[in-house]
Design a protein around this motif. Sequence first.
Motif, PDB file in Angstrom:
ATOM      1  N   UNK A  10       6.303  -7.931  -5.902  1.00 51.70           N
ATOM      2  CA  UNK A  10       7.352  -8.765  -6.510  1.00 51.70           C
ATOM      3  C   UNK A  10       6.976 -10.230  -6.641  1.00 51.70           C
ATOM      4  N   UNK A  11       6.118 -10.742  -5.743  1.00 48.25           N
ATOM      5  CA  UNK A  11       5.719 -12.148  -5.845  1.00 48.25           C
ATOM      6  C   UNK A  11       4.587 -12.365  -6.846  1.00 48.25           C
ATOM      7  N   UNK A  12       4.147 -11.279  -7.514  1.00 47.08           N
ATOM      8  CA  UNK A  12       3.093 -11.406  -8.514  1.00 47.08           C
ATOM      9  C   UNK A  12       1.700 -11.204  -7.986  1.00 47.08           C
ATOM     10  N   UNK A  13       1.527 -11.085  -6.678  1.00 52.10           N
ATOM     11  CA  UNK A  13       0.198 -10.829  -6.129  1.00 52.10           C
ATOM     12  C   UNK A  13      -0.241  -9.419  -6.494  1.00 52.10           C
ATOM     13  N   UNK A  14      -1.540  -9.239  -6.565  1.00 57.66           N
ATOM     14  CA  UNK A  14      -2.114  -7.996  -7.072  1.00 57.66           C
ATOM     15  C   UNK A  14      -2.990  -7.346  -6.020  1.00 57.66           C
ATOM     16  N   UNK A  15      -2.807  -6.037  -5.829  1.00 62.17           N
ATOM     17  CA  UNK A  15      -3.680  -5.251  -4.961  1.00 62.17           C
ATOM     18  C   UNK A  15      -4.429  -4.254  -5.828  1.00 62.17           C
ATOM     19  N   UNK A  16      -5.752  -4.211  -5.668  1.00 59.86           N
ATOM     20  CA  UNK A  16      -6.589  -3.287  -6.434  1.00 59.86           C
ATOM     21  C   UNK A  16      -7.371  -2.435  -5.443  1.00 59.86           C
ATOM     22  N   UNK A  17      -7.204  -1.134  -5.550  1.00 63.34           N
ATOM     23  CA  UNK A  17      -7.931  -0.199  -4.702  1.00 63.34           C
ATOM     24  C   UNK A  17      -8.826   0.664  -5.581  1.00 63.34           C
ATOM     25  N   UNK A  18     -10.105   0.762  -5.203  1.00 62.37           N
ATOM     26  CA  UNK A  18     -11.070   1.552  -5.971  1.00 62.37           C
ATOM     27  C   UNK A  18     -11.836   2.449  -5.009  1.00 62.37           C
ATOM     28  N   UNK A  19     -12.133   3.676  -5.448  1.00 63.64           N
ATOM     29  CA  UNK A  19     -12.888   4.613  -4.629  1.00 63.64           C
ATOM     30  C   UNK A  19     -13.459   5.697  -5.527  1.00 63.64           C
ATOM     31  N   UNK A  20     -14.499   6.365  -5.032  1.00 66.72           N
ATOM     32  CA  UNK A  20     -15.062   7.477  -5.792  1.00 66.72           C
ATOM     33  C   UNK A  20     -14.062   8.626  -5.914  1.00 66.72           C
ATOM     34  N   UNK A  21     -13.215   8.761  -4.880  1.00 69.32           N
ATOM     35  CA  UNK A  21     -12.234   9.842  -4.909  1.00 69.32           C
ATOM     36  C   UNK A  21     -11.003   9.439  -4.123  1.00 69.32           C
ATOM     37  N   UNK A  22      -9.842   9.885  -4.573  1.00 64.58           N
ATOM     38  CA  UNK A  22      -8.588   9.662  -3.865  1.00 64.58           C
ATOM     39  C   UNK A  22      -7.875  10.994  -3.722  1.00 64.58           C
ATOM     40  N   UNK A  23      -7.283  11.214  -2.551  1.00 67.82           N
ATOM     41  CA  UNK A  23      -6.538  12.439  -2.270  1.00 67.82           C
ATOM     42  C   UNK A  23      -5.179  12.044  -1.706  1.00 67.82           C
ATOM     43  N   UNK A  78     -10.904  -2.430  -1.398  1.00 71.33           N
ATOM     44  CA  UNK A  78      -9.503  -2.839  -1.525  1.00 71.33           C
ATOM     45  C   UNK A  78      -9.451  -4.356  -1.548  1.00 71.33           C
ATOM     46  N   UNK A  79      -8.827  -4.903  -2.595  1.00 75.30           N
ATOM     47  CA  UNK A  79      -8.751  -6.356  -2.734  1.00 75.30           C
ATOM     48  C   UNK A  79      -7.300  -6.784  -2.898  1.00 75.30           C
ATOM     49  N   UNK A  80      -6.992  -7.948  -2.347  1.00 72.68           N
ATOM     50  CA  UNK A  80      -5.682  -8.568  -2.538  1.00 72.68           C
ATOM     51  C   UNK A  80      -5.907  -9.899  -3.236  1.00 72.68           C
ATOM     52  N   UNK A  81      -5.304 -10.076  -4.423  1.00 71.76           N
ATOM     53  CA  UNK A  81      -5.493 -11.269  -5.236  1.00 71.76           C
ATOM     54  C   UNK A  81      -4.179 -12.037  -5.329  1.00 71.76           C
ATOM     55  N   UNK A  82      -4.254 -13.372  -5.366  1.00 73.00           N
ATOM     56  CA  UNK A  82      -3.019 -14.156  -5.440  1.00 73.00           C
ATOM     57  C   UNK A  82      -2.360 -14.041  -6.809  1.00 73.00           C
ATOM     58  N   UNK A  99      12.487  -1.526 -13.145  1.00 70.02           N
ATOM     59  CA  UNK A  99      13.756  -1.681 -13.870  1.00 70.02           C
ATOM     60  C   UNK A  99      13.805  -2.990 -14.650  1.00 70.02           C
ATOM     61  N   UNK A 100      13.025  -3.981 -14.213  1.00 72.43           N
ATOM     62  CA  UNK A 100      13.002  -5.267 -14.915  1.00 72.43           C
ATOM     63  C   UNK A 100      12.028  -5.277 -16.079  1.00 72.43           C
ATOM     64  N   UNK A 101      11.391  -4.128 -16.357  1.00 75.65           N
ATOM     65  CA  UNK A 101      10.463  -4.043 -17.479  1.00 75.65           C
ATOM     66  C   UNK A 101       9.055  -4.474 -17.153  1.00 75.65           C
ATOM     67  N   UNK A 102       8.789  -4.827 -15.897  1.00 79.46           N
ATOM     68  CA  UNK A 102       7.454  -5.268 -15.508  1.00 79.46           C
ATOM     69  C   UNK A 102       6.644  -4.104 -14.956  1.00 79.46           C
ATOM     70  N   UNK A 103       5.333  -4.210 -15.133  1.00 76.33           N
ATOM     71  CA  UNK A 103       4.422  -3.186 -14.625  1.00 76.33           C
ATOM     72  C   UNK A 103       4.345  -3.283 -13.107  1.00 76.33           C
ATOM     73  N   UNK A 104       4.575  -2.144 -12.424  1.00 69.59           N
ATOM     74  CA  UNK A 104       4.498  -2.108 -10.971  1.00 69.59           C
ATOM     75  C   UNK A 104       3.205  -1.477 -10.482  1.00 69.59           C
ATOM     76  N   UNK A 154       0.816  -1.198   0.000  1.00 67.40           N
ATOM     77  CA  UNK A 154       0.000   0.000   0.000  1.00 67.40           C
ATOM     78  C   UNK A 154       0.855   1.255   0.000  1.00 67.40           C
ATOM     79  N   UNK A 155       2.045   1.195   0.624  1.00 69.41           N
ATOM     80  CA  UNK A 155       2.951   2.338   0.560  1.00 69.41           C
ATOM     81  C   UNK A 155       3.360   2.594  -0.878  1.00 69.41           C
ATOM     82  N   UNK A 156       3.490   1.517  -1.655  1.00 65.91           N
ATOM     83  CA  UNK A 156       3.821   1.680  -3.065  1.00 65.91           C
ATOM     84  C   UNK A 156       2.713   2.415  -3.803  1.00 65.91           C
ATOM     85  N   UNK A 157       1.463   2.182  -3.410  1.00 66.66           N
ATOM     86  CA  UNK A 157       0.361   2.892  -4.039  1.00 66.66           C
ATOM     87  C   UNK A 157       0.461   4.390  -3.787  1.00 66.66           C
TER      88      UNK A 157
END
Length: 219
Positions: free
Chosen positions: A114-127, A143-147, A80-85, A36-39
């Motif tokens: 880095x392990x390939x797990x995905x976090x998706x955060x959605x909201x009407x507004x973000x500040x 907020x969802x965490x997917x394997x 740096x490895x060319x992958x989407x972060x 989440x800090x990365x977000x």
Amino acid sequence: MTPAALPLATPRPAKPRPWLWRVQSLLSNYLPLLLMALLASGTWWLVKNTPLIDAPGELAPPRHIPDYRMENFEIQRIGADGRLNVQIAGAELRHYPDTDTIEIDQARVRAIAPDGSLAIAEAKRAVSNGDGSDMQLLGDVRLRRLPSGAGENAPAQLEVRGEFLQVLANSEILRSHLPVTIRQGSSTVNAQNFEYRHLTGRVSFTGRAQGQIASRDGR
């Protein structure tokens, strides 16, 4: 005479863990605040490195008026490895120079660990504030965490829903002063508010909290 065999000791049944302990374990295992800090920091990095088409030629006194905006945007950060972060999308993004804040309408943030797990955060507004240390999600927050390897429609390992969620990146704290629902599998916790400190793995609630924690065999 043959010595009599000693009777085998009957194993004592393990005491069930308190539901608060299980919620704490659930959060520390499935919702690392490092992601989440990365977000939060990713939002600031992306916007600061997005080229402006109509940058002003002269500096003007700061006013609470956006100095730039983007509509129906999607920004990506590649490692740096060319992958989407990180991928940030929304209906509109605005930057306010007087407060050095960024606002996003219909925000949707995807972060890949880095392990390939995905976090998706959605909201009407973000500040987010200027240095990305404080990110707030407001209105219909999910907020969802997917394997790793799972599609976005797959069942989430962990899901947090509410009307407000605040991420403090530097101290790695996730909290809400409004009611939230935390789900993992068949387990659900409804709390009036909560705070999760990733550095200590401690989760705390004040007010009324109700939980339905399923056992490992699903019962």
